[in-house]
Design a protein around this motif. Sequence first.
Motif, PDB file in Angstrom:
ATOM      1  N   MET A  58       1.177  -1.391  -0.627  1.00 51.17           N
ATOM      2  CA  MET A  58       0.204  -0.295   0.067  1.00 51.17           C
ATOM      3  C   MET A  58       0.484   0.694   0.079  1.00 51.17           C
ATOM      4  SD  MET A  58      -2.396   1.193   2.963  1.00 51.17           S
ATOM      5  CE  MET A  58      -1.273   1.685   3.905  1.00 51.17           C
ATOM      6  N   SER A  59       0.498   2.416  -0.369  1.00 55.33           N
ATOM      7  CA  SER A  59       1.542   3.642  -0.840  1.00 55.33           C
ATOM      8  C   SER A  59       0.156   5.149  -0.800  1.00 55.33           C
ATOM      9  CB  SER A  59       2.303   3.399  -2.181  1.00 55.33           C
ATOM     10  OG  SER A  59       2.734   4.479  -2.348  1.00 55.33           O
ATOM     11  N   GLU A  60       0.347   5.871   0.330  1.00 54.42           N
ATOM     12  CA  GLU A  60      -0.026   6.383   0.138  1.00 54.42           C
ATOM     13  C   GLU A  60       0.834   7.837   0.814  1.00 54.42           C
ATOM     14  OE1 GLU A  60      -1.810   6.735   4.757  1.00 54.42           O
ATOM     15  OE2 GLU A  60      -2.398   5.756   4.060  1.00 54.42           O
ATOM     16  N   THR A  61       0.359   8.888   0.728  1.00 53.01           N
ATOM     17  CA  THR A  61       1.153  10.250   1.176  1.00 53.01           C
ATOM     18  C   THR A  61       0.546  10.545   2.760  1.00 53.01           C
ATOM     19  OG1 THR A  61       1.090  11.608  -0.717  1.00 53.01           O
ATOM     20  CG2 THR A  61       1.682  12.701   1.383  1.00 53.01           C
ATOM     21  N   PRO A  62       1.242  10.853   3.773  1.00 48.75           N
ATOM     22  CA  PRO A  62       0.874  11.074   5.005  1.00 48.75           C
ATOM     23  C   PRO A  62       0.332  11.870   5.112  1.00 48.75           C
ATOM     24  CG  PRO A  62       3.479  10.436   5.154  1.00 48.75           C
ATOM     25  CD  PRO A  62       2.946  10.839   3.778  1.00 48.75           C
ATOM     26  N   ALA A  63      -0.610  12.275   5.936  1.00 50.29           N
ATOM     27  CA  ALA A  63      -1.805  13.271   6.652  1.00 50.29           C
ATOM     28  C   ALA A  63      -0.511  14.226   7.128  1.00 50.29           C
ATOM     29  CB  ALA A  63      -2.397  12.568   7.074  1.00 50.29           C
ATOM     30  N   ASN A  64       0.369  13.268   7.521  1.00 49.43           N
ATOM     31  CA  ASN A  64       1.768  14.859   8.590  1.00 49.43           C
ATOM     32  C   ASN A  64       2.960  13.991   8.504  1.00 49.43           C
ATOM     33  OD1 ASN A  64       2.960  15.460  11.167  1.00 49.43           O
ATOM     34  ND2 ASN A  64       1.335  15.271  12.433  1.00 49.43           N
ATOM     35  N   PRO A  65       3.529  14.552   7.449  1.00 46.28           N
ATOM     36  CA  PRO A  65       4.748  14.526   6.967  1.00 46.28           C
ATOM     37  C   PRO A  65       5.421  14.167   7.850  1.00 46.28           C
ATOM     38  CG  PRO A  65       4.483  16.616   5.589  1.00 46.28           C
ATOM     39  CD  PRO A  65       2.652  15.431   6.522  1.00 46.28           C
ATOM     40  N   ASP A  66       5.763  15.266   8.796  1.00 46.30           N
ATOM     41  CA  ASP A  66       6.758  15.276  10.347  1.00 46.30           C
ATOM     42  C   ASP A  66       6.458  14.310  10.685  1.00 46.30           C
ATOM     43  OD1 ASP A  66       7.445  18.182   8.704  1.00 46.30           O
ATOM     44  OD2 ASP A  66       6.145  18.999  10.209  1.00 46.30           O
ATOM     45  N   GLN A  67       5.709  13.950  11.254  1.00 46.36           N
ATOM     46  CA  GLN A  67       5.521  12.691  11.801  1.00 46.36           C
ATOM     47  C   GLN A  67       5.955  11.625  11.396  1.00 46.36           C
ATOM     48  OE1 GLN A  67       5.125  12.480  15.513  1.00 46.36           O
ATOM     49  NE2 GLN A  67       4.749  14.513  15.699  1.00 46.36           N
ATOM     50  N   SER A  68       5.710  11.587  10.301  1.00 50.96           N
ATOM     51  CA  SER A  68       6.300  10.431   9.181  1.00 50.96           C
ATOM     52  C   SER A  68       7.874  10.505   9.066  1.00 50.96           C
ATOM     53  CB  SER A  68       5.664  10.292   7.714  1.00 50.96           C
ATOM     54  OG  SER A  68       6.314   9.948   7.113  1.00 50.96           O
ATOM     55  N   ARG A  69       8.424  11.649   9.266  1.00 49.76           N
ATOM     56  CA  ARG A  69       9.707  11.705   8.847  1.00 49.76           C
ATOM     57  C   ARG A  69      10.519  11.429  10.267  1.00 49.76           C
ATOM     58  NH1 ARG A  69       8.599  16.328   5.562  1.00 49.76           N
ATOM     59  NH2 ARG A  69       9.070  17.391   7.310  1.00 49.76           N
ATOM     60  N   TYR A  70       9.723  11.623  11.731  1.00 48.60           N
ATOM     61  CA  TYR A  70      10.835  11.431  11.972  1.00 48.60           C
ATOM     62  C   TYR A  70      10.702   9.936  13.030  1.00 48.60           C
ATOM     63  CZ  TYR A  70      10.634  11.438  17.855  1.00 48.60           C
ATOM     64  OH  TYR A  70      11.027  12.205  19.149  1.00 48.60           O
ATOM     65  N   TRP A  71       9.309   9.351  12.624  1.00 49.16           N
ATOM     66  CA  TRP A  71       9.511   7.869  12.514  1.00 49.16           C
ATOM     67  C   TRP A  71       9.566   6.884  12.302  1.00 49.16           C
ATOM     68  CZ3 TRP A  71       8.178   6.559  17.875  1.00 49.16           C
ATOM     69  CH2 TRP A  71       7.964   7.521  18.611  1.00 49.16           C
ATOM     70  N   ASN A  72       9.889   7.410  11.360  1.00 50.97           N
ATOM     71  CA  ASN A  72      10.950   6.591   9.981  1.00 50.97           C
ATOM     72  C   ASN A  72      12.329   6.883  10.212  1.00 50.97           C
ATOM     73  OD1 ASN A  72       8.955   4.533   8.608  1.00 50.97           O
ATOM     74  ND2 ASN A  72       7.675   6.589   8.470  1.00 50.97           N
ATOM     75  N   GLU A  73      12.866   8.077  10.569  1.00 52.53           N
ATOM     76  CA  GLU A  73      13.925   7.991  10.773  1.00 52.53           C
ATOM     77  C   GLU A  73      14.873   8.814  11.603  1.00 52.53           C
ATOM     78  OE1 GLU A  73      14.224  11.869   7.490  1.00 52.53           O
ATOM     79  OE2 GLU A  73      13.467  11.320   5.860  1.00 52.53           O
ATOM     80  N   GLN A  74      14.258   8.763  12.977  1.00 49.79           N
ATOM     81  CA  GLN A  74      14.934   9.356  13.937  1.00 49.79           C
ATOM     82  C   GLN A  74      14.640   8.174  14.891  1.00 49.79           C
ATOM     83  OE1 GLN A  74      14.711  13.508  14.729  1.00 49.79           O
ATOM     84  NE2 GLN A  74      14.042  13.841  12.853  1.00 49.79           N
ATOM     85  N   ALA A  75      13.044   7.796  16.050  1.00 48.01           N
ATOM     86  CA  ALA A  75      12.922   7.103  16.965  1.00 48.01           C
ATOM     87  C   ALA A  75      12.134   6.524  16.116  1.00 48.01           C
ATOM     88  CB  ALA A  75      11.232   8.285  16.361  1.00 48.01           C
ATOM     89  N   GLY A  76      11.697   5.674  15.176  1.00 48.48           N
ATOM     90  CA  GLY A  76      11.920   4.088  14.845  1.00 48.48           C
ATOM     91  C   GLY A  76      13.057   3.400  15.059  1.00 48.48           C
ATOM     92  N   PRO A  77      13.755   3.734  14.042  1.00 51.71           N
ATOM     93  CA  PRO A  77      14.898   2.722  14.796  1.00 51.71           C
ATOM     94  C   PRO A  77      15.536   2.812  15.826  1.00 51.71           C
ATOM     95  CG  PRO A  77      14.945   4.482  12.717  1.00 51.71           C
ATOM     96  CD  PRO A  77      13.815   4.824  13.364  1.00 51.71           C
TER      97      PRO A  77
END
Length: 294
Positions: free
Chosen positions: A1-20
């Motif tokens: 599934m591919s979609e544009t997140p409604a909150n790109p800031d949180q998407s970046r944060y949880w994929n690039e910083q907090a998630g790992p």
Amino acid sequence: MSETPANPDQSRYWNEQAGPKWAALQRPLDAQLEPLGSAAIAALDLRPGERVLDVGCGAGATTLALAARVAPGEVVGLDISQPLIDAARARVADRSHLRFELGDAQTTRFAAPFDVVYSRFGVMFFADPVAAFTNLRAALRPGGRLGFVCWRAMADNPWSTAPLTAALPLLPSPPPPPVPGAPGPFAFADGDRVRQILADAGFADITVTPHDEPMVLAGDGFEATVDTTLQIGPLGHALAGAPPELRAAVRAAVRDVLARHLGPRGVTLMSGTWQVHARRDGSTARPSGPGSIP
């Protein structure tokens, strides 16, 4: 599934910083948060055969706990963080009644209804919480239940304020206080606001109950607990990119504070949460859209 997140800031944060970071610390953090999430699960009165959506499932501990209660019913774990979804999928061999999907709960459409929507600290990051909970309500069958746990105000959570207060005199500048209502761990600090959000989203029978409980901080041993504390929460955010000498000074100050709360079970500090439950009424659900999850 591919979609544009409604909150790109949180998407970046949880994929690039907090998630790992959270994926690497999944075991101690799950142990720290499990008692708080269990209280919300118990109040849902889950039954075998029910279908459950776990919002902000992280590395999958809550999804597994829910699956054990509703087997042979299906549980779908949803998270915006690819590193956390990867960690969740890696820990589950048999996924016949359990799935993990990458997606933003504010916008993801679900083709089949759920009996229950649950979350452990996964609903405070929406850019538009009314839109998000309207979408989650649409994912429920008529009469379906919602249950989640979220943090109250920072002042009600010494596990967060005690180490941060110890570090403040050493930081070049104090971190700004949370903006009331802005996406983040303490976005739902105001219980009346939480109740209004759910009412505006169409939920009924809403209860927002304060829950206070001692929380054993994450870490295998005292020194590991100190190290974990420096990586998560407001303090972890304040130390992002800090030079080694500053981190060492802050670690010493935080270590001293945490040592005062060290007991037989580990470092224990109070937590303050809202245990939130609601029900969807019997009106017709919004049809699913393109890219829906079955």
